[in-house]
Design a protein around this motif. Structure first.
Motif, mmCIF file in Angstrom:
data_model
loop_
_atom_site.group_PDB
_atom_site.id
_atom_site.type_symbol
_atom_site.label_atom_id
_atom_site.label_comp_id
_atom_site.label_asym_id
_atom_site.label_seq_id
_atom_site.Cartn_x
_atom_site.Cartn_y
_atom_site.Cartn_z
ATOM 1 N N TYR A 31 0.839 -1.199 0.000
ATOM 2 C CA TYR A 31 0.000 0.000 0.000
ATOM 3 C C TYR A 31 0.874 1.248 0.000
ATOM 4 O O TYR A 31 1.854 1.330 0.733
ATOM 5 C CB TYR A 31 -0.891 0.015 1.241
ATOM 6 C CG TYR A 31 -1.791 -1.192 1.335
ATOM 7 C CD1 TYR A 31 -3.035 -1.203 0.727
ATOM 8 C CD2 TYR A 31 -1.380 -2.329 2.022
ATOM 9 C CE1 TYR A 31 -3.858 -2.315 0.798
ATOM 10 C CE2 TYR A 31 -2.202 -3.450 2.097
ATOM 11 C CZ TYR A 31 -3.431 -3.434 1.486
ATOM 12 O OH TYR A 31 -4.243 -4.538 1.556
ATOM 13 N N TRP A 36 -1.421 9.665 2.829
ATOM 14 C CA TRP A 36 -2.284 9.382 3.977
ATOM 15 C C TRP A 36 -1.546 9.535 5.303
ATOM 16 O O TRP A 36 -2.147 9.906 6.315
ATOM 17 C CB TRP A 36 -2.868 7.974 3.873
ATOM 18 C CG TRP A 36 -3.476 7.464 5.147
ATOM 19 C CD1 TRP A 36 -3.081 6.383 5.861
ATOM 20 C CD2 TRP A 36 -4.599 8.006 5.858
ATOM 21 N NE1 TRP A 36 -3.877 6.213 6.963
ATOM 22 C CE2 TRP A 36 -4.821 7.214 6.982
ATOM 23 C CE3 TRP A 36 -5.427 9.106 5.648
ATOM 24 C CZ2 TRP A 36 -5.829 7.459 7.901
ATOM 25 C CZ3 TRP A 36 -6.439 9.357 6.566
ATOM 26 C CH2 TRP A 36 -6.634 8.541 7.667
ATOM 27 N N GLN A 70 -11.688 -2.086 5.199
ATOM 28 C CA GLN A 70 -12.368 -1.667 3.968
ATOM 29 C C GLN A 70 -11.729 -0.434 3.338
ATOM 30 O O GLN A 70 -11.920 -0.180 2.156
ATOM 31 C CB GLN A 70 -13.850 -1.420 4.225
ATOM 32 C CG GLN A 70 -14.148 -0.177 5.028
ATOM 33 C CD GLN A 70 -15.630 -0.026 5.334
ATOM 34 O OE1 GLN A 70 -16.430 -0.888 5.015
ATOM 35 N NE2 GLN A 70 -15.991 1.064 5.957
ATOM 36 N N TYR A 71 -10.979 0.322 4.098
ATOM 37 C CA TYR A 71 -10.338 1.534 3.573
ATOM 38 C C TYR A 71 -8.983 1.269 2.935
ATOM 39 O O TYR A 71 -8.449 2.125 2.237
ATOM 40 C CB TYR A 71 -10.205 2.582 4.679
ATOM 41 C CG TYR A 71 -11.542 3.001 5.226
ATOM 42 C CD1 TYR A 71 -12.405 3.795 4.481
ATOM 43 C CD2 TYR A 71 -11.963 2.568 6.470
ATOM 44 C CE1 TYR A 71 -13.646 4.159 4.967
ATOM 45 C CE2 TYR A 71 -13.213 2.930 6.970
ATOM 46 C CZ TYR A 71 -14.041 3.723 6.210
ATOM 47 O OH TYR A 71 -15.272 4.073 6.683
ATOM 48 N N ASP A 73 -8.091 -0.691 0.480
ATOM 49 C CA ASP A 73 -8.061 -0.844 -0.977
ATOM 50 C C ASP A 73 -7.742 0.451 -1.724
ATOM 51 O O ASP A 73 -7.113 0.411 -2.772
ATOM 52 C CB ASP A 73 -9.369 -1.425 -1.493
ATOM 53 C CG ASP A 73 -9.442 -2.922 -1.288
ATOM 54 O OD1 ASP A 73 -8.385 -3.545 -1.065
ATOM 55 O OD2 ASP A 73 -10.554 -3.469 -1.350
ATOM 56 N N LYS A 74 -8.128 1.590 -1.176
ATOM 57 C CA LYS A 74 -7.831 2.830 -1.899
ATOM 58 C C LYS A 74 -6.341 3.180 -1.870
ATOM 59 O O LYS A 74 -5.891 4.013 -2.638
ATOM 60 C CB LYS A 74 -8.684 3.993 -1.390
ATOM 61 C CG LYS A 74 -8.375 4.488 -0.025
ATOM 62 C CD LYS A 74 -9.303 5.642 0.322
ATOM 63 C CE LYS A 74 -9.025 6.200 1.687
ATOM 64 N NZ LYS A 74 -9.871 7.348 1.977
ATOM 65 N N PHE A 75 -5.570 2.508 -1.016
ATOM 66 C CA PHE A 75 -4.130 2.731 -0.949
ATOM 67 C C PHE A 75 -3.329 1.635 -1.641
ATOM 68 O O PHE A 75 -2.117 1.728 -1.764
ATOM 69 C CB PHE A 75 -3.671 2.852 0.513
ATOM 70 C CG PHE A 75 -4.356 3.955 1.251
ATOM 71 C CD1 PHE A 75 -4.119 5.276 0.942
ATOM 72 C CD2 PHE A 75 -5.267 3.671 2.259
ATOM 73 C CE1 PHE A 75 -4.762 6.294 1.616
ATOM 74 C CE2 PHE A 75 -5.914 4.679 2.944
ATOM 75 C CZ PHE A 75 -5.664 5.996 2.626
ATOM 76 N N ASN A 77 -1.424 -0.266 -4.232
ATOM 77 C CA ASN A 77 -0.748 0.255 -5.424
ATOM 78 C C ASN A 77 -0.531 -0.792 -6.512
ATOM 79 O O ASN A 77 0.169 -0.553 -7.483
ATOM 80 C CB ASN A 77 0.581 0.911 -5.045
ATOM 81 C CG ASN A 77 1.566 -0.046 -4.438
ATOM 82 O OD1 ASN A 77 1.330 -1.238 -4.359
ATOM 83 N ND2 ASN A 77 2.689 0.475 -3.984
#
Length: 93
Positions: A31, A36, A70-71, A73-75, A77
């Motif tokens: 990630y 972040w 669940q958060y 996944d947006k990180f 790469n």
């Protein structure tokens, strides 16, 4: 057909271990938390000392509620840790 996975080594991961260029590995997935880290409720410090170590998932699992997963996944790469393995728990005697 599934896309082939892209892998990096622990050495590659270690090259992304400073503020502004910070990748971590949690259970074999990599990630990019560069942006972040400054907004992380615990600050950037938990990421920096040993962020390049594959076992970095332990603090995540220990200090975050299940909903935090669940958060992630947006990180993600797109890389997986090539030399990732699940470590055994030590025997308690």
């Amino acid at each position: 057909m599934a896309e082939p996975k892209n892998y990096i080594t622990s050495l590659d991961l270690k090259s992304h271990s400073k503020a502004g260029d910070l990748w971590i590995s949690i259970q074999g997935k990599v990630y990019d938390v560069s942006d972040w880290a400054k907004d992380h409720p615990g600050g950037a410090l938990p990421f920096l000392p040993k962020s390049h170590e594959p076992r970095r998932h332990r603090p995540f699992v220990a200090y975050h509620p299940v909903i935090a997963w669940q958060y992630l996944d947006k990180f993600f790469n797109g890389f997986y840790l090539k030399d990732y393995s699940v470590s055994r728990r030590p025997k308690i005697t």
